[in-house]
Design a protein around this motif. Structure first.
Motif, short mmCIF file in Angstrom:
data_model
loop_
_atom_site.label_atom_id
_atom_site.label_comp_id
_atom_site.label_asym_id
_atom_site.label_seq_id
_atom_site.Cartn_x
_atom_site.Cartn_y
_atom_site.Cartn_z
N MET A 1 38.26 75.99 129.90
CA MET A 1 37.05 76.69 129.51
C MET A 1 37.37 78.14 129.15
N ARG A 2 36.79 78.61 128.07
CA ARG A 2 37.00 79.99 127.61
C ARG A 2 36.06 80.91 128.38
N ILE A 3 36.64 81.71 129.27
CA ILE A 3 35.85 82.63 130.09
C ILE A 3 35.95 84.04 129.52
N ILE A 4 34.81 84.69 129.43
CA ILE A 4 34.75 86.11 129.04
C ILE A 4 34.10 86.88 130.19
N CYS A 29 27.57 85.67 123.92
CA CYS A 29 28.82 85.13 124.44
C CYS A 29 28.75 83.61 124.55
N ARG A 32 29.01 81.79 121.28
CA ARG A 32 30.37 81.74 120.73
C ARG A 32 31.22 80.68 121.40
N CYS A 34 31.77 80.47 124.73
CA CYS A 34 32.46 81.01 125.91
C CYS A 34 31.51 80.99 127.11
N GLU A 170 41.85 84.30 134.56
CA GLU A 170 42.60 84.11 133.31
C GLU A 170 41.65 84.12 132.12
N ALA A 171 40.81 85.14 132.10
CA ALA A 171 39.79 85.25 131.06
C ALA A 171 40.41 85.49 129.69
N GLU A 172 39.68 85.11 128.68
CA GLU A 172 40.12 85.35 127.30
C GLU A 172 40.07 86.83 126.95
#
Length: 404
Positions: A1-4, A29, A32, A34, A170-172
């Motif tokens: 999963m893309r985390i922001i 967000c 997009r 995320c 480990e966020a983007e």
């Protein structure tokens, strides 16, 4: 999963309208593809009802200063309030969210109350909320000790919270929302035509923060640098793309940053220059050791240090002048203080190994009839001490000289 990770400063949540704009950024967000993890600072600034400085002043109203442990407990309330209010704003839009204190988010610190260091982050709780589709709204600026005491991370610690969670998850990227469009080439109060920079290297932004720029905490930059997580400084109130802070140039875009040796000019005021000449008949080496040990014991930070067998000089915050004077009065030395000074720092990774930068600085200041009192340098910075009354004029002159 893309985390922001999205961190919102106090001015970004200070009014209902601004909280609505912050919610727009969170929804953007999600649109997009995320998943946002939100970090929030206390509402507003000094004078606002729930701002951190307001709470500190309130604690002093009894006439007795609170102990550091209890003061941290009080200061943590501001972020809790702002998180709950922003969470309710999201829920009104149909977005499921949950508020977590720093401790509930797994941020474990030492017990240095008021300026705690993060020992580790247990992201289990945050990840559980994410798996269940619930947006974590986390209090910035705070953590918890192994014994369960609430701690705060020091002034500007909300940025540190955002960066440390970005690393743990480990966020983007870590997006830092504030009330300016990005990192600028100089303080716009001093230089009205200062411009927002599109992209910067971690190293340059670290030194900008070290030398007075208020846009982000230097510890947050250090964390992002070691984890190679992009930081993006954005304005909650506009759609400006902001400033990307990264470790290398993007492969898909022209990287204009390195075309200029100097990136920005930083300025820090309220400094004093200390000049010391030892007595000829005394052991200056032993005296040096004693002096710097005593400065350390008093937790007095010194900068722009020049040491010679016949003299030494360094800069201090003006608030420490009386303390340093008392220390020196008991030493076999002659000394003088030059008060009301400012440190201007020319910053740029592009100046490393490049001759002529100091010549341009000297030319710009001389052309404006500004006396240069003291200098120090590193591979990527040159700091100049001037009288405080010349600070604005000096920053403007350097900004023009390097065509920023």
């Amino acid at each position: 999963m893309r985390i922001i990770v999205q961190k919102f400063g106090g001015t970004s949540v200070s009014t209902k309208e601004r909280r609505s704009l912050a919610a727009d950024k969170i929804e953007s967000c999600i649109s997009r593809g995320c998943f946002p993890v939100v970090v929030v600072s206390a509402i507003g600034r000094n004078g606002d009802p729930y701002a951190t400085d307001t709470l500190i002043e309130f604690s002093h109203s009894s006439g007795t200063n609170a102990q550091p442990r209890e003061l941290d407990l009080l200061m943590s309330c501001g972020e809790i309030i702002s998180c709950v209010v922003l969470s309710n704003t999201l829920k009104a839009r149909g977005l499921n969210s949950a508020v977590l204190t720093g401790g509930q988010a797994g941020i474990i610190t030492d017990d240095n109350f008021g300026d705690a260091s993060v020992l580790r982050v247990d992201s289990t709780s945050i990840l559980n909320y994410i798996r269940n589709g619930i947006i974590p709204i986390i209090t910035g600026f705070q953590g918890i000790t192994e014994k369960g005491d609430i701690t705060t991370l020091g002034r500007g610690g909300g940025d540190v919270t955002g960066a440390i969670l970005g690393e743990a998850l480990e966020a983007e990227a870590v997006e830092v929302y504030t009330d300016v469009d990005g990192v600028m080439t100089a303080d716009p109060v001093l230089v009205p035509n200062a411009r927002v920079m599109d992209i910067l290297l971690y190293d340059d932004v670290y030194w900008m923060a070290e030398y007075g720029a208020k846009v982000i905490h230097k510890k947050a930059v250090q964390i992002a640098m070691r984890s190679n997580i992009p930081l993006i400084i954005k304005n909650t109130m506009t759609d400006s793309p902001g400033t990307l802070i990264t470790g290398s140039k993007p492969s898909t875009e022209p990287f204009t940053y390195v075309q200029k040796p100097v990136t920005a000019i930083a300025c820090t005021g309220n400094k004093a220059l200390v000049k010391i000449v030892p007595d000829i008949d005394n052991n200056s080496i032993q005296a040096d050791g004693d002096l710097f040990s005593m400065l350390y014991e008093q937790r007095i930070d010194i900068s722009m240090i020049n040491l010679y067998p016949w003299a030494k000089s360094f800069a201090i915050d003006s608030k420490h002048t009386d303390t340093v004077m008392k220390i020196l009065e008991g030493k076999p030395v002659h000394f003088e203080f030059l008060r009301d000074c400012s440190i201007l720092t020319v910053i740029g990774s592009g100046m490393k190994g490049l001759p002529g930068v100091m010549a341009k600085i000297s030319h710009a200041l001389a052309a404006s009839n500004i006396p240069l009192l003291h200098t120090s340098d590193s591979h990527t910075t040159i700091s100049c001490l001037v009288e405080g009354k010349y600070a604005k004029q000096a920053v403007t002159a350097l900004h023009e000289e390097f065509e920023l």
